[in-house]
Design a protein around this motif. Structure first.
Motif, PDB file in Angstrom:
ATOM      1  N   SER A 114       0.839  -1.200   0.000  1.00 46.18           N
ATOM      2  CA  SER A 114       0.000   0.000   0.000  1.00 46.18           C
ATOM      3  C   SER A 114       0.875   1.252   0.000  1.00 46.18           C
ATOM      4  CB  SER A 114      -0.908   0.004   1.232  1.00 46.18           C
ATOM      5  OG  SER A 114      -0.134   0.183   2.414  1.00 46.18           O
ATOM      6  N   LYS A 115       0.244   2.385  -0.228  1.00 49.88           N
ATOM      7  CA  LYS A 115       0.977   3.652  -0.209  1.00 49.88           C
ATOM      8  C   LYS A 115       1.454   3.987   1.212  1.00 49.88           C
ATOM      9  CE  LYS A 115      -2.472   5.529  -2.461  1.00 49.88           C
ATOM     10  NZ  LYS A 115      -3.363   6.503  -3.140  1.00 49.88           N
ATOM     11  N   THR A 149      -0.974  -2.314  -5.335  1.00 52.35           N
ATOM     12  CA  THR A 149       0.070  -2.602  -6.318  1.00 52.35           C
ATOM     13  C   THR A 149       1.150  -3.471  -5.670  1.00 52.35           C
ATOM     14  OG1 THR A 149       1.191  -0.551  -5.741  1.00 52.35           O
ATOM     15  CG2 THR A 149      -0.370  -0.470  -7.569  1.00 52.35           C
ATOM     16  N   TYR A 150       2.145  -3.871  -6.469  1.00 53.92           N
ATOM     17  CA  TYR A 150       3.131  -4.843  -5.996  1.00 53.92           C
ATOM     18  C   TYR A 150       4.549  -4.300  -6.108  1.00 53.92           C
ATOM     19  CZ  TYR A 150      -0.902  -7.884  -6.704  1.00 53.92           C
ATOM     20  OH  TYR A 150      -2.161  -8.437  -6.662  1.00 53.92           O
ATOM     21  N   VAL A 155      13.097  -3.952  -2.655  1.00 55.90           N
ATOM     22  CA  VAL A 155      12.819  -2.515  -2.591  1.00 55.90           C
ATOM     23  C   VAL A 155      12.239  -2.117  -1.241  1.00 55.90           C
ATOM     24  CG1 VAL A 155      11.319  -0.714  -3.525  1.00 55.90           C
ATOM     25  CG2 VAL A 155      12.570  -2.218  -5.079  1.00 55.90           C
ATOM     26  N   ILE A 156      11.412  -2.972  -0.694  1.00 56.30           N
ATOM     27  CA  ILE A 156      10.732  -2.672   0.568  1.00 56.30           C
ATOM     28  C   ILE A 156      11.667  -2.830   1.768  1.00 56.30           C
ATOM     29  CG2 ILE A 156       8.848  -3.419   2.082  1.00 56.30           C
ATOM     30  CD1 ILE A 156       8.015  -1.810  -0.378  1.00 56.30           C
ATOM     31  N   SER A 280       9.496   8.475 -10.274  1.00 54.20           N
ATOM     32  CA  SER A 280       9.346   7.084 -10.737  1.00 54.20           C
ATOM     33  C   SER A 280       9.087   6.123  -9.582  1.00 54.20           C
ATOM     34  CB  SER A 280      10.585   6.649 -11.526  1.00 54.20           C
ATOM     35  OG  SER A 280      11.748   6.743 -10.719  1.00 54.20           O
ATOM     36  N   ASN A 281       9.615   6.425  -8.377  1.00 53.89           N
ATOM     37  CA  ASN A 281       9.370   5.563  -7.215  1.00 53.89           C
ATOM     38  C   ASN A 281       7.882   5.462  -6.882  1.00 53.89           C
ATOM     39  OD1 ASN A 281      12.125   5.472  -7.053  1.00 53.89           O
ATOM     40  ND2 ASN A 281      12.273   6.134  -4.927  1.00 53.89           N
ATOM     41  N   CYS A 282       7.147   6.522  -7.171  1.00 53.53           N
ATOM     42  CA  CYS A 282       5.726   6.560  -6.822  1.00 53.53           C
ATOM     43  C   CYS A 282       4.842   5.964  -7.906  1.00 53.53           C
ATOM     44  CB  CYS A 282       5.306   8.001  -6.553  1.00 53.53           C
ATOM     45  SG  CYS A 282       6.276   8.796  -5.250  1.00 53.53           S
TER      46      CYS A 282
END
Length: 515
Positions: A114-115, A149-150, A155-156, A280-282
């Motif tokens: 999630s955002k 989204t995935y 990255v996380i 681009s990250n968003c």
């Protein structure tokens, strides 16, 4: 909140779906029908005359044939010439290319992000300033991207793990999932050993052995398989792959071409403070698609679509276009995608160049006539105050799949092409549900149309892709049959009733990314 949709009729003629109820739109459709059917009206009288006098024509043809047979020219030579002419005609025709089926992968639910989670991770990452953390929060809120989204674990994780191993894991998981779903849908048509051409497009991750070699190894493809690995070509690379496959299928008879469109985020997640590189990250998220093309006539009846046109245009000779989306390192050595302030203007010019080439191939006579009249008025009679005429592409296509590069991109193209919410729905919902999945986004959009049951036999769908360089590419697909929502796997099917959803208006702070 659901947006009400206008129903489509089963007719292949343009309808008011996507037009609204404006009186001028009705007048335009009436004009279109009159002009487009004029050519048929003009042929009615000669056809009636032909039918009326067909016995006279038949008698003359028979008389001429008897004279030819009784002449000195041998009959077998005449038949040979007819045979050679027929063979030459059919041999010179380009092979038709069919889209047997395609599959878009739905990543593992454990990758759903999630955002709020994104912002938590951003806040924990000590490389961002507080001002840029808030900047990203605003981007997330107004980007048009939803909460399901995935993103890959690489990255996380805090800190991120931009290693080759993690990037390969991400790419392979998407590739294998998409191909496995495609092979399951086409198992009655093709086996992995039947595939003769493999094309993979992944712009920012190009390891060796290549991703094509990974596919050959995984699925044990035959030794003479032809492989291509396209890198660095941006979000429009999927349509470039289709164009390459089309040309290869013209010279390799009875062949199947497997196209895989994918991207890897692991090594290109930006952790610096250059705002032009933070957008681009968003927007970018995990996704991938696999497409099976065939040139076998026997596959026509079981294929979904036939490829009608591919139009590729490249504005890279212009410096502003070339640098509008540029992969680079910031002053601290962190790599990312920088977007210039000229990007929207560049995109507009790229679209204009592309539709100038595509228009004459697809537009009805009514639109070409209006365009010609305005062009003559401006160029010949110097009537500078007359606005350039933008053709109505809704008269040429039933469906539009515009690359889901960002909310501002879609807003701009909706305005430039005068499209409705109904026309833009597949692109906006793809951006909301899956984010910008780069070159595969166009296939998620086509899957959305199929899940909604909108694809009818004879419908034409226009796919528009943008990419760094700067490129604008188009493909046109003709539906060979009705596509029913329950046909095979579809990434939308288990939740399609939730869509469309309301997406908040974009803010001026958002600038788009197109790859």
């Amino acid at each position: 909140m659901h947006i009400p949709l206008l129903p489509r009729t089963s007719s292949n003629l343009p309808t008011m779906a996507g037009y609204g109820s404006n009186k001028n739109n009705y007048l335009k459709l009436i004009y279109h029908y009159l002009i487009s059917n004029t050519i048929y009206i003009l042929f009615i009288f000669p056809l009636v005359a032909l039918i009326t006098n067909q016995h006279i024509i038949a008698h003359k043809l028979w008389h001429n044939l008897l004279q030819l047979i009784n002449s000195n020219l041998p009959v077998h030579l005449i038949l040979l010439l007819i045979f050679l002419a027929t063979v030459t005609f059919f041999m010179s025709r380009p092979r038709e290319v069919y889209l047997v089926d395609f599959a878009c992968c739905k990543p593992n639910p454990c990758y759903r992000t999630s955002k709020v989670t994104c912002m938590d991770v951003t806040s924990q990452n000590k490389t961002f300033t507080q001002e840029n953390i808030e900047f990203q929060r605003k981007l997330f809120e107004r980007s048009g991207v939803g909460d399901e989204t995935y993103l890959p674990p690489s990255v996380i994780d805090v800190p991120p793990k931009p290693t080759i191993d993690e990037a390969r894991k991400e790419a392979e998981s998407l590739i294998f999932l998409a191909i496995d779903e495609l092979l399951a849908k086409t198992k009655e048509v093709v086996l992995p050993q039947d595939v003769g051409i493999v094309i993979v497009n992944c712009s920012v991750f190009t390891p060796f052995p290549s991703l094509c070699a990974t596919i050959v190894n995984r699925y044990k493809l035959k030794e003479d398989v032809i492989t291509y690995n396209l890198g660095g070509m941006g979000c429009s690379a999927g349509l470039i792959s289709v164009d390459l496959a089309k040309h290869l299928l013209q010279v390799h008879p009875n062949s199947y071409a497997l196209i895989v469109s994918v991207e890897s985020l692991t090594q290109n997640w930006y952790c610096g403070n250059n705002r032009s590189m933070l957008i681009s990250n968003c927007l970018f998220r995990m996704g991938g698609a696999a497409i099976l093309l065939s040139n076998r006539l026997s596959d026509r009846h079981r294929s979904k679509y036939q490829l009608v046109h591919v139009v590729r245009t490249h504005n890279g000779a212009d410096d502003k276009s070339y640098t509008s989306a540029y992969q680079q390192e910031d002053e601290t050595g962190r790599r990312g995608l920088a977007l210039s302030k000229d990007l929207m203007a560049v995109a507009g010019e790229a679209l204009k160049t592309n539709i100038t080439t595509l228009g004459p191939l697809v537009l009805p006579l009514s639109e070409q006539f209006l365009f010609l009249v305005v062009l003559i008025a401006k160029k010949v009679f110097r009537m500078r105050k007359i606005k350039s005429y933008l053709p109505d592409f809704k008269l040429a296509f039933e469906h539009f799949c515009i690359h889901a590069g960002g909310r501002a991109v879609l807003d701009e193209l909706e305005k430039k092409l005068e499209l409705s919410q109904w026309n833009m729905e597949p692109s906006r919902m793809t951006l909301y549900r899956y984010g910008n999945t780069s070159s595969s986004s166009l296939w998620y959009e086509l899957a959305y149309l199929e899940a909604k049951g909108r694809i009818k036999k004879g419908d034409k769908t226009w796919q528009i892709g943008f990419g760094s360089g700067f490129k604008c590419n188009s493909t046109v697909w003709h539906a060979l049959r009705n596509i029913y929502p329950n046909e095979g796997s579809n990434p939308w099917m288990d939740e399609i009733d939730k869509f469309p959803v309301h997406v908040p208006q974009v803010s001026s702070i958002i600038r788009p990314t197109m790859g």
